[in-house]
Design a protein around this motif. Structure first.
Motif, PDB file in Angstrom:
ATOM      1  N   GLU A  74      32.401  36.664  42.525  1.00 46.91           N
ATOM      2  CA  GLU A  74      31.324  35.861  41.940  1.00 46.91           C
ATOM      3  C   GLU A  74      30.871  36.461  40.608  1.00 46.91           C
ATOM      4  OE1 GLU A  74      28.342  35.762  44.982  1.00 46.91           O
ATOM      5  OE2 GLU A  74      29.609  34.599  46.340  1.00 46.91           O
ATOM      6  N   ASP A  75      30.709  37.766  40.575  1.00 45.12           N
ATOM      7  CA  ASP A  75      30.257  38.430  39.349  1.00 45.12           C
ATOM      8  C   ASP A  75      31.312  38.362  38.250  1.00 45.12           C
ATOM      9  OD1 ASP A  75      27.914  38.933  40.643  1.00 45.12           O
ATOM     10  OD2 ASP A  75      28.184  41.091  40.786  1.00 45.12           O
ATOM     11  N   LEU A  76      32.592  38.509  38.609  1.00 43.88           N
ATOM     12  CA  LEU A  76      33.650  38.390  37.615  1.00 43.88           C
ATOM     13  C   LEU A  76      33.671  36.982  37.023  1.00 43.88           C
ATOM     14  CD1 LEU A  76      36.529  40.413  39.309  1.00 43.88           C
ATOM     15  CD2 LEU A  76      35.174  41.077  37.310  1.00 43.88           C
ATOM     16  N   ALA A  81      35.804  35.410  34.057  1.00 46.69           N
ATOM     17  CA  ALA A  81      37.085  35.338  34.753  1.00 46.69           C
ATOM     18  C   ALA A  81      37.210  34.007  35.486  1.00 46.69           C
ATOM     19  CB  ALA A  81      37.212  36.495  35.749  1.00 46.69           C
ATOM     20  N   GLU A  82      38.442  33.556  35.653  1.00 42.95           N
ATOM     21  CA  GLU A  82      38.712  32.367  36.454  1.00 42.95           C
ATOM     22  C   GLU A  82      38.880  32.819  37.896  1.00 42.95           C
ATOM     23  OE1 GLU A  82      42.244  29.142  37.105  1.00 42.95           O
ATOM     24  OE2 GLU A  82      41.886  29.881  35.078  1.00 42.95           O
ATOM     25  N   VAL A  83      38.019  32.336  38.774  1.00 38.08           N
ATOM     26  CA  VAL A  83      38.071  32.729  40.181  1.00 38.08           C
ATOM     27  C   VAL A  83      38.685  31.588  40.967  1.00 38.08           C
ATOM     28  CG1 VAL A  83      36.697  33.412  42.195  1.00 38.08           C
ATOM     29  CG2 VAL A  83      36.046  34.198  39.902  1.00 38.08           C
ATOM     30  N   GLU A  84      39.778  31.886  41.666  1.00 44.58           N
ATOM     31  CA  GLU A  84      40.510  30.836  42.382  1.00 44.58           C
ATOM     32  C   GLU A  84      40.074  30.685  43.826  1.00 44.58           C
ATOM     33  OE1 GLU A  84      44.676  31.227  41.861  1.00 44.58           O
ATOM     34  OE2 GLU A  84      44.531  31.261  39.689  1.00 44.58           O
ATOM     35  N   GLY A  85      39.415  31.673  44.398  1.00 39.03           N
ATOM     36  CA  GLY A  85      38.959  31.552  45.766  1.00 39.03           C
ATOM     37  C   GLY A  85      39.877  32.188  46.784  1.00 39.03           C
ATOM     38  N   GLU A  86      39.541  31.986  48.035  1.00 41.20           N
ATOM     39  CA  GLU A  86      40.272  32.583  49.145  1.00 41.20           C
ATOM     40  C   GLU A  86      41.628  31.905  49.348  1.00 41.20           C
ATOM     41  OE1 GLU A  86      39.373  35.100  51.566  1.00 41.20           O
ATOM     42  OE2 GLU A  86      38.003  35.558  49.931  1.00 41.20           O
ATOM     43  N   GLY A  87      42.654  32.728  49.532  1.00 42.42           N
ATOM     44  CA  GLY A  87      43.950  32.223  49.948  1.00 42.42           C
ATOM     45  C   GLY A  87      44.692  31.385  48.933  1.00 42.42           C
ATOM     46  N   THR A  88      44.342  31.499  47.649  1.00 43.32           N
ATOM     47  CA  THR A  88      45.071  30.702  46.666  1.00 43.32           C
ATOM     48  C   THR A  88      45.973  31.596  45.845  1.00 43.32           C
ATOM     49  OG1 THR A  88      43.275  30.912  45.079  1.00 43.32           O
ATOM     50  CG2 THR A  88      43.308  28.934  46.457  1.00 43.32           C
TER      51      THR A  88
END
Length: 88
Positions: A74-76, A81-88
């Motif tokens: 969340e902080d990144l 940063a582009e955060v893709e989430g869990e399991g991606t």
């Protein structure tokens, strides 16, 4: 790169009248520790953010909401940063 072990508060879930309050307190404690590290070692964060991709792993958290890597992701995201989430 390794997550700093001091980012993980011990026993922080013991504080707060409800499970939600305890989780909020724990997450805020993790964020405060990360902010301190950001101020003390900005180069570490700059290196992390400069990487083309980063995979955050954990060996011990039962659910992502209780994991330091979730707070870090969340902080990144807030740092660009582009955060893709869990399991991606």
């Amino acid at each position: 790169m390794t997550l700093h072990p001091r980012w993980v508060p011990e026993g922080c879930f013991a504080f707060g009248p409800t499970p939600e309050a305890r989780l909020r307190a724990w997450r805020e404690e993790v964020r405060e520790r990360m902010r301190q590290h950001y101020r003390a070692d900005r180069a570490w964060w700059d290196e992390l953010l400069a990487r083309p991709s980063v995979t955050l792993l954990c060996r011990s958290c039962p659910r992502p909401v209780h994991c330091v890597r979730q707070v870090l992701a969340e902080d990144l995201g807030q740092l660009g940063a582009e955060v893709e989430g869990e399991g991606t």
